[in-house]
Motif scaffolding. Structure first.
Motif, PDB file in Angstrom:
ATOM      1  N   GLN B 189       0.844  -1.110  -0.160  1.00  0.00           N
ATOM      2  CA  GLN B 189       0.130   0.154  -0.170  1.00  0.00           C
ATOM      3  C   GLN B 189       0.979   1.275   0.030  1.00  0.00           C
ATOM      4  OE1 GLN B 189      -3.143   0.551   3.218  1.00  0.00           O
ATOM      5  NE2 GLN B 189      -4.331  -0.473   1.517  1.00  0.00           N
ATOM      6  N   VAL B 190       2.013   1.310   0.824  1.00  0.00           N
ATOM      7  CA  VAL B 190       2.798   2.436   0.670  1.00  0.00           C
ATOM      8  C   VAL B 190       3.453   2.630  -0.351  1.00  0.00           C
ATOM      9  CG1 VAL B 190       4.925   3.495   1.595  1.00  0.00           C
ATOM     10  CG2 VAL B 190       3.128   2.337   3.197  1.00  0.00           C
ATOM     11  N   LEU B 191       3.786   1.629  -1.185  1.00  0.00           N
ATOM     12  CA  LEU B 191       4.417   1.252  -2.687  1.00  0.00           C
ATOM     13  C   LEU B 191       3.443   2.070  -3.424  1.00  0.00           C
ATOM     14  CD1 LEU B 191       6.979   0.059  -3.803  1.00  0.00           C
ATOM     15  CD2 LEU B 191       5.676  -2.092  -4.108  1.00  0.00           C
ATOM     16  N   THR B 192       2.463   1.589  -3.623  1.00  0.00           N
ATOM     17  CA  THR B 192       1.431   1.942  -4.714  1.00  0.00           C
ATOM     18  C   THR B 192       0.913   3.180  -4.274  1.00  0.00           C
ATOM     19  OG1 THR B 192      -0.231   0.823  -3.568  1.00  0.00           O
ATOM     20  CG2 THR B 192       0.816  -0.192  -5.520  1.00  0.00           C
ATOM     21  N   PHE B 193       0.919   3.936  -3.052  1.00  0.00           N
ATOM     22  CA  PHE B 193       0.497   5.327  -2.540  1.00  0.00           C
ATOM     23  C   PHE B 193       1.226   6.379  -3.686  1.00  0.00           C
ATOM     24  CE2 PHE B 193       1.505   9.099  -0.137  1.00  0.00           C
ATOM     25  CZ  PHE B 193       0.269   9.670  -0.048  1.00  0.00           C
ATOM     26  N   TYR B 194       2.487   6.279  -3.710  1.00  0.00           N
ATOM     27  CA  TYR B 194       3.015   7.182  -4.668  1.00  0.00           C
ATOM     28  C   TYR B 194       2.660   7.209  -5.911  1.00  0.00           C
ATOM     29  CZ  TYR B 194       5.955   7.251  -0.485  1.00  0.00           C
ATOM     30  OH  TYR B 194       6.481   7.510   0.871  1.00  0.00           O
ATOM     31  N   GLN B 195       2.577   5.684  -6.724  1.00  0.00           N
ATOM     32  CA  GLN B 195       1.897   5.744  -7.850  1.00  0.00           C
ATOM     33  C   GLN B 195       0.754   6.168  -8.252  1.00  0.00           C
ATOM     34  OE1 GLN B 195       4.878   4.385  -9.255  1.00  0.00           O
ATOM     35  NE2 GLN B 195       4.002   5.020 -11.074  1.00  0.00           N
ATOM     36  N   HIS B 196      -0.039   6.040  -7.106  1.00  0.00           N
ATOM     37  CA  HIS B 196      -1.597   6.411  -6.986  1.00  0.00           C
ATOM     38  C   HIS B 196      -1.412   8.005  -7.165  1.00  0.00           C
ATOM     39  CE1 HIS B 196      -5.748   6.483  -6.499  1.00  0.00           C
ATOM     40  NE2 HIS B 196      -5.581   7.221  -5.560  1.00  0.00           N
ATOM     41  N   GLN B 197      -0.460   8.679  -6.217  1.00  0.00           N
ATOM     42  CA  GLN B 197      -0.501  10.117  -6.569  1.00  0.00           C
ATOM     43  C   GLN B 197      -0.426  10.638  -7.695  1.00  0.00           C
ATOM     44  OE1 GLN B 197      -2.195  10.249  -3.732  1.00  0.00           O
ATOM     45  NE2 GLN B 197      -0.926  12.234  -3.081  1.00  0.00           N
ATOM     46  N   ALA B 198       0.819   9.870  -8.411  1.00  0.00           N
ATOM     47  CA  ALA B 198       1.101  10.496  -9.510  1.00  0.00           C
ATOM     48  C   ALA B 198      -0.005  10.144 -10.831  1.00  0.00           C
ATOM     49  CB  ALA B 198       2.128   9.831 -10.079  1.00  0.00           C
ATOM     50  N   HIS B 199      -0.709   9.034 -10.849  1.00  0.00           N
ATOM     51  CA  HIS B 199      -1.788   8.619 -11.620  1.00  0.00           C
ATOM     52  C   HIS B 199      -3.017   7.935 -11.186  1.00  0.00           C
ATOM     53  CE1 HIS B 199       1.523   8.707 -14.519  1.00  0.00           C
ATOM     54  NE2 HIS B 199       2.386   7.885 -13.816  1.00  0.00           N
ATOM     55  N   PRO B 200      -3.803   9.002 -10.433  1.00  0.00           N
ATOM     56  CA  PRO B 200      -4.727   8.511  -9.643  1.00  0.00           C
ATOM     57  C   PRO B 200      -6.024   7.876 -10.689  1.00  0.00           C
ATOM     58  CG  PRO B 200      -4.509  10.816  -9.212  1.00  0.00           C
ATOM     59  CD  PRO B 200      -3.706  10.400 -10.437  1.00  0.00           C
TER      60      PRO B 200
END
Lengths: 208, 208
Positions: B189-200
């Motif tokens: 979840q922490v990992l994908t958090f940054y990804q999600h921020q960039a491409h929600p």
DNA sequence: TAGATTGTTAATCGATTAACAATC
DNA sequence: TAGATTGTTAATCGATTAACAATC
């Protein structure tokens, strides 16, 4: 923000206990952090609390979940199906957070074709195609240290942007790719370090 | 110090490549940290480098190893033998760091008596006695979230002073007991958090 | 001596937290 | 109004890192 998932876990626990409102104090206690930190972290998401009252648990679950992307589908590929890879493949804790194991990949021909859970192991040769076909966003590297960097490189060039690495080696990935490491031996070593400091040796020359 | 095990890993790699001397610069690169940090961390152990030359790899392996207690024997008990517990029981990476799985414990009567690797699963009723008999110093909690705190309490009262927790719950332990947590879903979840921020999203209303 | 590299100081940076005005 | 609790500021703390004198 690495604490958001912890808050979400606490909030989901509160929600399942039918608690409708929570103060930063209580949420902090449940999450094992300082109350000021909770308020600061949550205020970064927006002003979702009510002074004198606290936070609405259900509403906060939605907001934190939305921030973390838990409602999104995150297809995951696991590379390397030794003991750890198998455990991860069978792990049921991923589902509730939006993660879905979409493919299992291994370099060992003896494992290719084997069924683990509901999936079949495919050859490492097909890494790029399963990533593309499954729109895989997350790669879990559970290979040996020796092949981990090569696997990571291939995952990245196939389009994977988040990698969780269990191999005991420092990986390098380009900017824009998130990387986290879990090294089980290292966790134990850090853990016992403090213990060893307090009670060294038990060998040779006695110190107490 | 949580970086010492990383340095040790890099140093062992250098040693196996027959490298006899290493600069803080190179060690930093291999370990993925800043060179000034390496020098500061190592100087805390003592003045083991030579100005203008660097550090002797073999000597430093000894010193860091001694500091971490890798030459000591650390008997480990694994509580909970689901997929993760089994993977840990079969994991061979522990041995080289001084860890030795000494006992396997589970509450499920159906698992008691089963052989995993070279050990046999014993009942949770015998937790205290196996800890005492095996002088177990480290407990790995791989149970469900629901029983984790109870298991931790029992480990602590049996004399275990280091706990590695894989259950998705915040445990509380008394002062003097070291605790580390590994929550696999949370790592993702922490990992994908940054990804999600960039491409929600990728859902509903387009944002680009 | 000249070049390299440590050990350590001091500056920088970011994270934590106490405190309190705002406000329900 | 009185009590409670947020949101945010400002102080504190610790960790990181640049810089450089010491010295091989």
């Amino acid at each position: 923000m690495t604490r958001l998932p912890v808050y979400l876990r606490s909030l989901l626990e509160l929600a399942s206990d039918q608690v409708s409102t929570v103060s930063s104090e209580r949420l902090a206690e449940l999450s094992g952090v300082n109350a000021a930190k909770v308020r600061k972290d949550l205020s970064y998401l927006g002003s979702y609390g009510t002074r004198g009252v606290g936070y609405d648990v259900g509403f906060l679950v939605d907001q934190v979940g939305r921030e973390l992307g838990t409602t999104r589908d995150w297809p995951v590929v696991i590379v390397g199906l030794g003991n750890l890879g198998r455990a991860l493949a069978n792990y049921h804790g991923f589902g509730t957070r939006g993660f879905r194991v979409a493919a299992l990949v291994d370099a060992d021909p003896a494992l290719v074709g084997e069924s683990i859970g509901e999936l079949t192991v495919v050859s490492i040769d097909q890494l790029e195609s399963v990533v593309a076909r499954g729109q895989v966003a997350v790669g879990i590297v559970a290979t040996t240290a020796g092949s981990a960097q090569d696997v990571a490189d291939r995952l990245v060039s196939a389009g994977v942007r988040s990698i969780l690495n269990f191999a005991p080696v420092v990986l390098s990935v380009p900017d824009g790719v998130s990387l986290r490491n879990v090294d089980l031996s290292m966790e134990l070593q850090v853990l016992t370090f403090y213990q060893h400091q307090a009670h060294p040796q038990h060998l040779g020359t006695a110190s107490a």
